[in-house]
Scaffold this motif. Structure first.
Motif, PDB file in Angstrom:
ATOM      1  N   LEU A  21       3.041  -7.283  -1.256  1.00 25.16           N
ATOM      2  CA  LEU A  21       2.167  -8.152  -0.476  1.00 25.16           C
ATOM      3  C   LEU A  21       1.120  -7.295   0.230  1.00 25.16           C
ATOM      4  CD1 LEU A  21       1.613 -11.012   0.609  1.00 25.16           C
ATOM      5  CD2 LEU A  21       3.256 -10.568   2.422  1.00 25.16           C
ATOM      6  N   MET A  22       1.530  -6.102   0.607  1.00 30.02           N
ATOM      7  CA  MET A  22       0.641  -5.239   1.375  1.00 30.02           C
ATOM      8  C   MET A  22       0.221  -4.022   0.558  1.00 30.02           C
ATOM      9  SD  MET A  22       2.610  -5.640   4.942  1.00 30.02           S
ATOM     10  CE  MET A  22       1.220  -5.927   5.997  1.00 30.02           C
ATOM     11  N   CYS A  23       0.398  -4.095  -0.753  1.00 24.05           N
ATOM     12  CA  CYS A  23       0.002  -2.963  -1.593  1.00 24.05           C
ATOM     13  C   CYS A  23      -1.496  -3.029  -1.887  1.00 24.05           C
ATOM     14  CB  CYS A  23       0.800  -2.979  -2.898  1.00 24.05           C
ATOM     15  SG  CYS A  23       0.390  -4.343  -3.984  1.00 24.05           S
ATOM     16  N   ASP A  24      -1.998  -2.038  -2.591  1.00 23.68           N
ATOM     17  CA  ASP A  24      -3.407  -2.012  -3.003  1.00 23.68           C
ATOM     18  C   ASP A  24      -3.535  -2.813  -4.299  1.00 23.68           C
ATOM     19  OD1 ASP A  24      -5.932  -1.523  -3.898  1.00 23.68           O
ATOM     20  OD2 ASP A  24      -5.717   0.663  -3.989  1.00 23.68           O
ATOM     21  N   PHE A  25      -3.983  -4.065  -4.175  1.00 24.31           N
ATOM     22  CA  PHE A  25      -4.079  -4.923  -5.361  1.00 24.31           C
ATOM     23  C   PHE A  25      -5.181  -4.472  -6.318  1.00 24.31           C
ATOM     24  CE2 PHE A  25      -1.604  -7.696  -2.605  1.00 24.31           C
ATOM     25  CZ  PHE A  25      -0.634  -8.138  -3.502  1.00 24.31           C
ATOM     26  N   GLY A  26      -6.057  -3.617  -5.822  1.00 30.06           N
ATOM     27  CA  GLY A  26      -7.078  -3.060  -6.715  1.00 30.06           C
ATOM     28  C   GLY A  26      -6.507  -2.007  -7.644  1.00 30.06           C
ATOM     29  N   ASP A  27      -5.315  -1.568  -7.338  1.00 26.93           N
ATOM     30  CA  ASP A  27      -4.658  -0.557  -8.174  1.00 26.93           C
ATOM     31  C   ASP A  27      -3.184  -0.936  -8.342  1.00 26.93           C
ATOM     32  OD1 ASP A  27      -3.975   1.712  -9.584  1.00 26.93           O
ATOM     33  OD2 ASP A  27      -3.764   2.965  -7.792  1.00 26.93           O
ATOM     34  N   LEU A  28      -2.972  -2.141  -8.811  1.00 23.67           N
ATOM     35  CA  LEU A  28      -1.603  -2.662  -8.892  1.00 23.67           C
ATOM     36  C   LEU A  28      -0.738  -1.845  -9.845  1.00 23.67           C
ATOM     37  CD1 LEU A  28       0.159  -4.844  -7.770  1.00 23.67           C
ATOM     38  CD2 LEU A  28      -0.839  -6.452  -9.386  1.00 23.67           C
ATOM     39  N   LYS A  29      -1.312  -1.478 -10.976  1.00 24.25           N
ATOM     40  CA  LYS A  29      -0.548  -0.678 -11.946  1.00 24.25           C
ATOM     41  C   LYS A  29      -0.114   0.648 -11.313  1.00 24.25           C
ATOM     42  CE  LYS A  29      -1.246   1.598 -16.398  1.00 24.25           C
ATOM     43  NZ  LYS A  29      -2.218   1.816 -17.487  1.00 24.25           N
ATOM     44  N   GLY A  30      -1.026   1.271 -10.603  1.00 19.86           N
ATOM     45  CA  GLY A  30      -0.711   2.541  -9.944  1.00 19.86           C
ATOM     46  C   GLY A  30       0.314   2.359  -8.847  1.00 19.86           C
ATOM     47  N   GLU A  31       0.199   1.275  -8.104  1.00 24.92           N
ATOM     48  CA  GLU A  31       1.158   1.022  -7.018  1.00 24.92           C
ATOM     49  C   GLU A  31       2.574   0.833  -7.586  1.00 24.92           C
ATOM     50  OE1 GLU A  31       0.235   1.870  -4.157  1.00 24.92           O
ATOM     51  OE2 GLU A  31      -0.480   0.151  -3.017  1.00 24.92           O
ATOM     52  N   VAL A  32       2.675   0.079  -8.662  1.00 26.07           N
ATOM     53  CA  VAL A  32       3.993  -0.134  -9.273  1.00 26.07           C
ATOM     54  C   VAL A  32       4.555   1.196  -9.771  1.00 26.07           C
ATOM     55  CG1 VAL A  32       5.191  -1.227 -11.219  1.00 26.07           C
ATOM     56  CG2 VAL A  32       3.592  -2.560  -9.828  1.00 26.07           C
ATOM     57  N   ALA A  33       3.711   2.019 -10.373  1.00 19.61           N
ATOM     58  CA  ALA A  33       4.176   3.335 -10.858  1.00 19.61           C
ATOM     59  C   ALA A  33       4.619   4.206  -9.688  1.00 19.61           C
ATOM     60  CB  ALA A  33       3.054   4.019 -11.648  1.00 19.61           C
ATOM     61  N   ARG A  34       3.873   4.178  -8.600  1.00 16.92           N
ATOM     62  CA  ARG A  34       4.260   4.992  -7.433  1.00 16.92           C
ATOM     63  C   ARG A  34       5.586   4.512  -6.845  1.00 16.92           C
ATOM     64  NH1 ARG A  34      -1.269   5.562  -7.103  1.00 16.92           N
ATOM     65  NH2 ARG A  34      -1.676   3.549  -6.135  1.00 16.92           N
ATOM     66  N   LEU A  35       5.751   3.193  -6.793  1.00 17.07           N
ATOM     67  CA  LEU A  35       7.015   2.665  -6.260  1.00 17.07           C
ATOM     68  C   LEU A  35       8.178   3.020  -7.174  1.00 17.07           C
ATOM     69  CD1 LEU A  35       5.720  -0.807  -5.061  1.00 17.07           C
ATOM     70  CD2 LEU A  35       6.545   1.047  -3.598  1.00 17.07           C
ATOM     71  N   GLU A  36       7.926   2.968  -8.477  1.00 16.27           N
ATOM     72  CA  GLU A  36       8.986   3.319  -9.428  1.00 16.27           C
ATOM     73  C   GLU A  36       9.352   4.801  -9.259  1.00 16.27           C
ATOM     74  OE1 GLU A  36      10.065   1.775 -13.888  1.00 16.27           O
ATOM     75  OE2 GLU A  36       8.076   1.421 -13.091  1.00 16.27           O
ATOM     76  N   ASP A  37       8.341   5.645  -9.145  1.00 20.06           N
ATOM     77  CA  ASP A  37       8.589   7.085  -8.935  1.00 20.06           C
ATOM     78  C   ASP A  37       9.312   7.345  -7.626  1.00 20.06           C
ATOM     79  OD1 ASP A  37       7.333   7.595 -11.287  1.00 20.06           O
ATOM     80  OD2 ASP A  37       5.445   8.287 -10.399  1.00 20.06           O
ATOM     81  N   ALA A  38       9.110   6.451  -6.658  1.00 21.00           N
ATOM     82  CA  ALA A  38       9.728   6.636  -5.337  1.00 21.00           C
ATOM     83  C   ALA A  38      11.183   6.166  -5.319  1.00 21.00           C
ATOM     84  CB  ALA A  38       8.929   5.882  -4.274  1.00 21.00           C
ATOM     85  N   GLY A  39      11.689   5.701  -6.477  1.00 23.21           N
ATOM     86  CA  GLY A  39      13.103   5.330  -6.557  1.00 23.21           C
ATOM     87  C   GLY A  39      13.376   3.839  -6.435  1.00 23.21           C
ATOM     88  N   THR A  40      12.340   3.026  -6.464  1.00 23.67           N
ATOM     89  CA  THR A  40      12.532   1.576  -6.381  1.00 23.67           C
ATOM     90  C   THR A  40      13.364   1.085  -7.561  1.00 23.67           C
ATOM     91  OG1 THR A  40      10.459   1.275  -5.230  1.00 23.67           O
ATOM     92  CG2 THR A  40      11.298  -0.638  -6.437  1.00 23.67           C
ATOM     93  N   ARG A  41      14.329   0.226  -7.262  1.00 19.47           N
ATOM     94  CA  ARG A  41      15.173  -0.313  -8.337  1.00 19.47           C
ATOM     95  C   ARG A  41      14.896  -1.784  -8.612  1.00 19.47           C
ATOM     96  NH1 ARG A  41      21.112   1.758  -7.187  1.00 19.47           N
ATOM     97  NH2 ARG A  41      21.418   1.029  -9.313  1.00 19.47           N
ATOM     98  N   VAL A  42      14.283  -2.464  -7.654  1.00 14.58           N
ATOM     99  CA  VAL A  42      13.937  -3.881  -7.818  1.00 14.58           C
ATOM    100  C   VAL A  42      12.638  -4.128  -7.053  1.00 14.58           C
ATOM    101  CG1 VAL A  42      14.699  -6.267  -7.443  1.00 14.58           C
ATOM    102  CG2 VAL A  42      16.420  -4.470  -7.788  1.00 14.58           C
ATOM    103  N   LEU A  43      11.715  -4.877  -7.669  1.00 16.44           N
ATOM    104  CA  LEU A  43      10.469  -5.232  -6.985  1.00 16.44           C
ATOM    105  C   LEU A  43      10.579  -6.637  -6.403  1.00 16.44           C
ATOM    106  CD1 LEU A  43       7.887  -4.062  -9.678  1.00 16.44           C
ATOM    107  CD2 LEU A  43       8.263  -2.989  -7.428  1.00 16.44           C
ATOM    108  N   HIS A  44       9.984  -6.843  -5.228  1.00 18.23           N
ATOM    109  CA  HIS A  44       9.952  -8.169  -4.597  1.00 18.23           C
ATOM    110  C   HIS A  44       8.510  -8.671  -4.627  1.00 18.23           C
ATOM    111  CE1 HIS A  44      11.307 -11.236  -1.630  1.00 18.23           C
ATOM    112  NE2 HIS A  44      10.101 -11.090  -1.105  1.00 18.23           N
TER     113      HIS A  44
END
Ligand code: DX5
Ligand code: ZN
Length: 229
Positions: A21-44
């Motif tokens: 909700l508060m991520c950079d929607f202009g770089d959604l693909k990058g944000e998802v990759a960064r969250l995945e690299d940060a150890g995220t196991r489930v996205l909300h």
């Protein structure tokens, strides 16, 4: 899009779920990759319609777009007035767990059963002012209860501890249910949520205000691990 992913969500707990909700929607693909690299196991994913809540976010095209770039389970929080109108399109777009608000529907048990028939996990959410008794009759149709610790609609609000009482009560009465909390979760509040029996901790601002998502999530994980039961 199957209940297999629900098992991944179940076994991920206790876990921090970043809220997109508060991520950079202009770089959604990058944000998802960064969250995945940060150890995220489930996205909300927070879906708002400008009607059930006084804010709007995104819908199926964005969910589908995220699905193209990650295999992570997607927990989709529907803050919309007519969840059944969009349940199948959301599942087709890639949702793995669909959560509707009990305040939005007349017959929560029927809505939960219909979502379950779509082959995904089902969650029911309730706002801080909604009593647990509103869930009577639907709890055996859902996989998860989401206790809101802010009024649904915006990130960055102050934590309302009424959610903790609901979680603790549900943990006692329905130990088989997955329990999720959403709103105002940060280093000051997350341990209390864990102590109340919570499995899944949705976090927006306490991750996205930091540049280093991995460090922010690791600190929250440590607070969960240090919680007393
Ligand atoms: C609020 C949303 C939350 C929100 C959480 O309606 O459902 O997921 O993004 O944000 P924070 O952690 O900032 O309260
Ligand atoms: Zn949410």
């Amino acid at each position: 899009m199957s209940r297999d992913k629900l098992e991944l969500i179940r076994t991920a707990g206790p876990s921090v779920l970043p809220s997109l909700l508060m991520c950079d929607f202009g770089d959604l693909k990058g944000e998802v990759a960064r969250l995945e690299d940060a150890g995220t196991r489930v996205l909300h994913l927070d879906v708002m319609d400008g009607h059930f809540v006084p804010n709007m976010t995104y819908a199926m095209p964005i969910v589908k777009g995220i699905r193209r770039h990650t295999e992570l389970p997607m927990d989709v929080h529907l803050m919309i007035s007519d969840p059944m109108a969009y349940a199948k399109p959301m599942v087709d777009a890639g949702a793995d767990l669909l959560t509707f608000h009990v305040e939005a529907v007349d017959d929560a048990a029927a809505v939960a059963a219909e979502i379950r028939d779509l082959g995904v996990g089902v969650g029911v959410a309730l706002n801080p002012d909604t009593p647990l008794s509103a869930l009577d009759g639907c709890l055996d149709q859902v996989d998860m209860v989401l206790a809101m610790s802010v009024n649904a609609g915006f990130g960055g609000q102050k934590f309302n501890p009424v959610a903790l009482e609901k979680l603790a009560s549900l943990k006692q009465s329905h130990p088989e249910l997955l329990l999720e909390i959403d709103g105002g979760i940060n280093l000051d509040t997350i341990a209390a949520a864990r102590s109340a029996g919570c499995d899944l901790f949705v976090v927006g601002s306490a991750i996205f205000k930091h540049d280093d998502y991995a460090a922010a999530i690791a600190a929250l994980d440590r607070a969960i691990a240090g919680a007393t039961s």
